[in-house]
Structure formats: C-alpha cells, structure tokens
Design a protein around this motif. Sequence first.
Motif, PDB file in Angstrom:
ATOM      1  N   GLN A 121      45.189  41.597  39.006  1.00  0.00           N
ATOM      2  CA  GLN A 121      46.175  40.811  37.948  1.00  0.00           C
ATOM      3  C   GLN A 121      46.251  39.506  37.805  1.00  0.00           C
ATOM      4  O   GLN A 121      46.132  38.756  36.749  1.00  0.00           O
ATOM      5  CB  GLN A 121      47.557  41.232  38.347  1.00  0.00           C
ATOM      6  CG  GLN A 121      48.447  40.856  37.721  1.00  0.00           C
ATOM      7  CD  GLN A 121      48.467  41.704  36.196  1.00  0.00           C
ATOM      8  OE1 GLN A 121      48.731  42.805  36.191  1.00  0.00           O
ATOM      9  NE2 GLN A 121      48.453  40.887  35.172  1.00  0.00           N
ATOM     10  N   ALA A 122      45.962  38.832  39.039  1.00  0.00           N
ATOM     11  CA  ALA A 122      45.906  37.110  39.055  1.00  0.00           C
ATOM     12  C   ALA A 122      44.521  36.784  38.169  1.00  0.00           C
ATOM     13  O   ALA A 122      44.385  35.790  37.383  1.00  0.00           O
ATOM     14  CB  ALA A 122      45.648  36.841  40.439  1.00  0.00           C
ATOM     15  N   ALA A 123      43.466  37.553  38.525  1.00  0.00           N
ATOM     16  CA  ALA A 123      42.052  37.207  37.938  1.00  0.00           C
ATOM     17  C   ALA A 123      42.259  37.300  36.340  1.00  0.00           C
ATOM     18  O   ALA A 123      41.533  36.432  35.309  1.00  0.00           O
ATOM     19  CB  ALA A 123      40.977  37.987  38.354  1.00  0.00           C
ATOM     20  N   ILE A 124      42.784  38.383  36.060  1.00  0.00           N
ATOM     21  CA  ILE A 124      42.961  38.529  34.419  1.00  0.00           C
ATOM     22  C   ILE A 124      43.853  37.481  33.811  1.00  0.00           C
ATOM     23  O   ILE A 124      43.493  36.865  32.727  1.00  0.00           O
ATOM     24  CB  ILE A 124      43.476  40.092  34.326  1.00  0.00           C
ATOM     25  CG1 ILE A 124      42.293  41.090  34.597  1.00  0.00           C
ATOM     26  CG2 ILE A 124      43.747  40.079  32.833  1.00  0.00           C
ATOM     27  CD1 ILE A 124      42.859  42.415  34.434  1.00  0.00           C
ATOM     28  N   GLN A 125      44.943  37.393  34.515  1.00  0.00           N
ATOM     29  CA  GLN A 125      45.693  36.047  34.204  1.00  0.00           C
ATOM     30  C   GLN A 125      44.812  34.610  34.026  1.00  0.00           C
ATOM     31  O   GLN A 125      45.488  33.801  33.057  1.00  0.00           O
ATOM     32  CB  GLN A 125      46.937  35.923  34.935  1.00  0.00           C
ATOM     33  CG  GLN A 125      47.710  37.104  34.736  1.00  0.00           C
ATOM     34  CD  GLN A 125      49.210  37.075  35.684  1.00  0.00           C
ATOM     35  OE1 GLN A 125      49.172  36.257  36.755  1.00  0.00           O
ATOM     36  NE2 GLN A 125      50.092  37.904  35.477  1.00  0.00           N
ATOM     37  N   GLU A 126      44.025  34.536  34.873  1.00  0.00           N
ATOM     38  CA  GLU A 126      43.401  33.364  34.938  1.00  0.00           C
ATOM     39  C   GLU A 126      42.034  33.365  33.921  1.00  0.00           C
ATOM     40  O   GLU A 126      41.261  32.506  33.712  1.00  0.00           O
ATOM     41  CB  GLU A 126      42.736  33.005  36.317  1.00  0.00           C
ATOM     42  CG  GLU A 126      43.950  32.610  37.121  1.00  0.00           C
ATOM     43  CD  GLU A 126      43.344  32.698  38.704  1.00  0.00           C
ATOM     44  OE1 GLU A 126      42.294  32.458  38.900  1.00  0.00           O
ATOM     45  OE2 GLU A 126      44.272  32.903  39.683  1.00  0.00           O
ATOM     46  N   GLY A 127      41.897  34.308  33.053  1.00  0.00           N
ATOM     47  CA  GLY A 127      40.995  34.634  32.216  1.00  0.00           C
ATOM     48  C   GLY A 127      39.789  35.409  32.383  1.00  0.00           C
ATOM     49  O   GLY A 127      38.809  35.313  31.644  1.00  0.00           O
ATOM     50  N   ALA A 128      39.679  35.924  33.603  1.00  0.00           N
ATOM     51  CA  ALA A 128      38.531  36.883  33.919  1.00  0.00           C
ATOM     52  C   ALA A 128      38.408  37.844  32.754  1.00  0.00           C
ATOM     53  O   ALA A 128      39.130  38.631  32.212  1.00  0.00           O
ATOM     54  CB  ALA A 128      38.679  37.551  35.192  1.00  0.00           C
ATOM     55  N   GLU A 129      37.008  37.993  32.189  1.00  0.00           N
ATOM     56  CA  GLU A 129      36.776  39.229  31.236  1.00  0.00           C
ATOM     57  C   GLU A 129      36.041  40.215  31.909  1.00  0.00           C
ATOM     58  O   GLU A 129      35.859  41.148  31.208  1.00  0.00           O
ATOM     59  CB  GLU A 129      35.638  38.478  30.424  1.00  0.00           C
ATOM     60  CG  GLU A 129      35.915  37.037  29.491  1.00  0.00           C
ATOM     61  CD  GLU A 129      34.813  36.804  28.857  1.00  0.00           C
ATOM     62  OE1 GLU A 129      33.846  37.566  28.372  1.00  0.00           O
ATOM     63  OE2 GLU A 129      34.928  35.548  28.292  1.00  0.00           O
ATOM     64  N   ALA A 145      43.850  50.029  38.359  1.00  0.00           N
ATOM     65  CA  ALA A 145      45.104  50.479  37.533  1.00  0.00           C
ATOM     66  C   ALA A 145      45.369  49.347  36.842  1.00  0.00           C
ATOM     67  O   ALA A 145      46.276  49.590  35.942  1.00  0.00           O
ATOM     68  CB  ALA A 145      46.193  50.705  38.656  1.00  0.00           C
ATOM     69  N   VAL A 146      44.911  48.061  36.904  1.00  0.00           N
ATOM     70  CA  VAL A 146      45.371  46.849  36.187  1.00  0.00           C
ATOM     71  C   VAL A 146      44.201  46.545  35.049  1.00  0.00           C
ATOM     72  O   VAL A 146      44.335  46.057  34.089  1.00  0.00           O
ATOM     73  CB  VAL A 146      45.462  45.673  37.128  1.00  0.00           C
ATOM     74  CG1 VAL A 146      45.513  44.423  36.165  1.00  0.00           C
ATOM     75  CG2 VAL A 146      46.542  45.771  38.061  1.00  0.00           C
ATOM     76  N   ALA A 147      43.014  46.495  35.576  1.00  0.00           N
ATOM     77  CA  ALA A 147      41.922  46.200  34.784  1.00  0.00           C
ATOM     78  C   ALA A 147      41.540  47.280  33.323  1.00  0.00           C
ATOM     79  O   ALA A 147      41.230  46.657  32.285  1.00  0.00           O
ATOM     80  CB  ALA A 147      40.625  46.363  35.583  1.00  0.00           C
ATOM     81  N   ARG A 148      41.892  48.564  33.872  1.00  0.00           N
ATOM     82  CA  ARG A 148      41.558  49.525  32.576  1.00  0.00           C
ATOM     83  C   ARG A 148      42.712  49.461  31.467  1.00  0.00           C
ATOM     84  O   ARG A 148      42.256  49.504  30.365  1.00  0.00           O
ATOM     85  CB  ARG A 148      41.606  50.783  33.019  1.00  0.00           C
ATOM     86  CG  ARG A 148      40.240  51.169  33.994  1.00  0.00           C
ATOM     87  CD  ARG A 148      40.204  52.675  34.138  1.00  0.00           C
ATOM     88  NE  ARG A 148      39.836  53.318  33.067  1.00  0.00           N
ATOM     89  CZ  ARG A 148      40.071  54.623  32.772  1.00  0.00           C
ATOM     90  NH1 ARG A 148      40.911  55.436  33.684  1.00  0.00           N
ATOM     91  NH2 ARG A 148      39.839  55.511  31.717  1.00  0.00           N
ATOM     92  N   PRO A 149      43.951  49.146  31.907  1.00  0.00           N
ATOM     93  CA  PRO A 149      44.912  49.010  30.663  1.00  0.00           C
ATOM     94  C   PRO A 149      44.662  47.467  29.865  1.00  0.00           C
ATOM     95  O   PRO A 149      45.058  47.629  28.849  1.00  0.00           O
ATOM     96  CB  PRO A 149      46.203  48.912  31.371  1.00  0.00           C
ATOM     97  CG  PRO A 149      46.048  49.825  32.666  1.00  0.00           C
ATOM     98  CD  PRO A 149      44.699  49.573  33.174  1.00  0.00           C
ATOM     99  N   ALA A 150      44.120  46.569  30.682  1.00  0.00           N
ATOM    100  CA  ALA A 150      43.797  45.385  30.081  1.00  0.00           C
ATOM    101  C   ALA A 150      42.467  45.464  29.556  1.00  0.00           C
ATOM    102  O   ALA A 150      41.985  44.293  28.691  1.00  0.00           O
ATOM    103  CB  ALA A 150      43.736  44.187  31.168  1.00  0.00           C
ATOM    104  N   GLY A 151      41.710  46.284  29.562  1.00  0.00           N
ATOM    105  CA  GLY A 151      40.456  46.467  28.725  1.00  0.00           C
ATOM    106  C   GLY A 151      39.344  45.875  29.478  1.00  0.00           C
ATOM    107  O   GLY A 151      38.270  45.308  28.755  1.00  0.00           O
TER     108      GLY A 151
END
Length: 399
Positions: A121-129, A145-151
């Motif tokens: 979650q933290a990585a995605i919020q920081e812009g991880a693709e 559980a976090v990465a898949r819904p975020a694509g």
Amino acid sequence: MAESATRRGGTAHGTTLRGLLVGAAALALAACSGANIQGSGPVAGPGPAPTAPAAPGSTIGTGSVKVALLLPLSAGGAAGNTATVLRNAAEMAVAEFQGPDITILVKDDGGTAAGAQAAAQAAIQEGAELILGPLLAESVRGAAAVARPAGKPMIAYSTDTSVATRGVYLMSFTPQNTVDRIVQHATQAGKRSYAAFIPDSAFGQVVQGAFQEAVSRAGGRVVAIEKFPLEASGIGAAASRLSGIAGQIDAIFVPDPYDGAAIQALSTAGIDTRRVQVLGVGPWVGNTAAARAAPTALYAAPDEAGFRSFSERYRARFGQDPARIASLTYDSVSLIAALVRTQGSQRFSETILTNSSGFNGVDGLFRFRADGTPQRGLAVIQAGGRVVSPAPRTFSGGS
C-alpha cells in the motif's frame, strides 16, 4: 517475429542479448557474460564492502519509473538473511545496467501477510507501477490483496504456485518445472513405466502430484508410488517394498531430501540403479555416496555457467557468496529496467510480461504464463555434473 539486439557498453562482460516479445517489436537487451537480461554497464572491479540490511523505505537508483521491492528485511533468521542478499542483488542489477531509468522503493514486509499488505500500500501510494517480491507465500498473498485491485502487477519469488494468479507472476523455480523436464527427457529416451520413491512430507506431496501429472502428459504410466518416512532409519524398509516391482519399471523418481540416502537404500534393497533410470529434482545426485549408488541418475536444473559468473561478480562487490535464489532478484530487476528502456507505456502490460517467447537471464530462459506460474528452460544433468541435455534456447509452443 522480428528480433533485434543492441550492444551497449564495451567491457569484457558486455555481450548482446535479447528478450523476445510477441509481435513485430523486438525487446533489445544487453547483458553480462553468461546471462541474457542483465545490464551492460561496466563492472568496475571489486565493489564496496558487505552492507548492512537496508533501512525500511530506502531506495535503489534514481530513475523516473518507480517499482517496489518487498522483502522480509526485519524477519530475522534465514528469511532476513536471504532478504539482505536479494536486496544486494537488486542493487547490483541496477549498477550493472547502464543508466536504468528506474527507482526501486525497498520496503520491509516483515515476513508477514499484514506487513506485506502495508508495504505494498505504501509503495503504491508513492507511485510504484510494479511490485517485485515478496519472498514468502503468505506475504505474496498479503501484497496481492492490495496490488491486484490497484492494477499493479507483481513478480514474486515464492515457489508456492498456489499464490500465482493473473497479474501475480512467480519468478521462482517450481517443482512442476523440474519434474516436467526430467520426465520429458526420460520419455524421449524411451522410458514408459515409472515408479516413485517419495518422502512422506508436504514437499513429497507436492512433487508427487507434479510427477503424476508429468507422466500422464508424457503418455507414460505410474506403476507404483512408495513413501518413505522423514526418519532416515525407516528408509530401508520402504525401499524393500519397491524391490518386488523393479522388473516392471524403466525409471524411478526419487526426490531425496537426505543427500542420497534414499538412492542408497534402493540399491541396498536390490534395485539395479544402472538398469532402472533414477530421476531427481535437484543436484543432490552430485553427492558422492549417491553418485556411487546411482552413477547414471539424472536431475533437471538451470545450467550453472550463468550463475557462476553472477556469483563471482556478487562476491567481488559484497565480499560474500550469494544465496542461490539471488539470481531471481537480479534477473527481475534487469528485466524491468530493460522493459522500461524499450517498451514505453506498455512496459508492464500483461501482453508484454506474458509474451510466449520469454526472456533470458542468469539462469537461462524463462517466461510467465497468463495464470502467473513460471516456465523455465532447464538442462538435464547426470550425477557428477555432466550435462546430458542442454537447456533449450527457445520455448516451443505457447505458454
């Protein structure tokens, strides 16, 4: 399919290599000797002394494209030690790939599902693709559980194929890969009737299933499966139960966790391991005692030439030998850097990541299937280390 390769860098390590992509576009990658998706920057002698584990939230590289690396850095024990080595391998990949346009956000997942979920979650919020890792199966589930819904796609290092799914790709060597390769080789050599001598354990259960599926696909038949106990003292009695059907089998599958004790037990029980082809899943048949008991035993594994070269460079940089799985992180980081350089906005799309031709790395050819499971190009090796069937240079058919 069009292919191209671009030579970048002029050191002794700089050799042309490619990752093959579906369609007219070619994925051009440069590599170090013995690998095929490695960076092409100069390897400038010994690197810094061994480093301490990275602090949570540290970064590797300064490029514009952010990816995350989730590892159990604070887990302690074997997992924590392995995490440090994998983090080092990522740093080495960035250093050897000339000018990669990536920044790796290193996150500590603590070796738990909850920790991995928070780190992702933290990585995605920081812009991880894209997310590299985690290492442990439960952590992969937590991060997914976090990465898949975020694509956001993941390239994880667990060997547990139950965590693989669309968008969650495994970089690892799985039992199914190794068993498929060794059974395929045996079938091509004329073996049709098989037995298995399997440890009575969770590992044994996994490889038994892989073995039965591989034999079925190859058109062979499984005559008998015998399980032996985890206590080495009980192996002999189990081996004796197989001796009666030795004349009915062409090959026997022995995923031996005891460095050859099971093979020796079979030989002692009267099974002629020169006539009956012994098949394994790892270099345990390089064990001296096992090699004497079954000198023609075969196993499937990556060609070690690429890893030897990688190990030498890792040792020069960090002053210690890498864990065997360090090549997974090195290859995944090198692949990501190459995709960023060559594939534009589609770099991490499903089409690119699951192309049927695959990619080349330290451990040879690999590709990701659409269901997230990996496929590896493996060599077949005889006890003592002689390669009897080299690893394939290309994949045949779709993934």
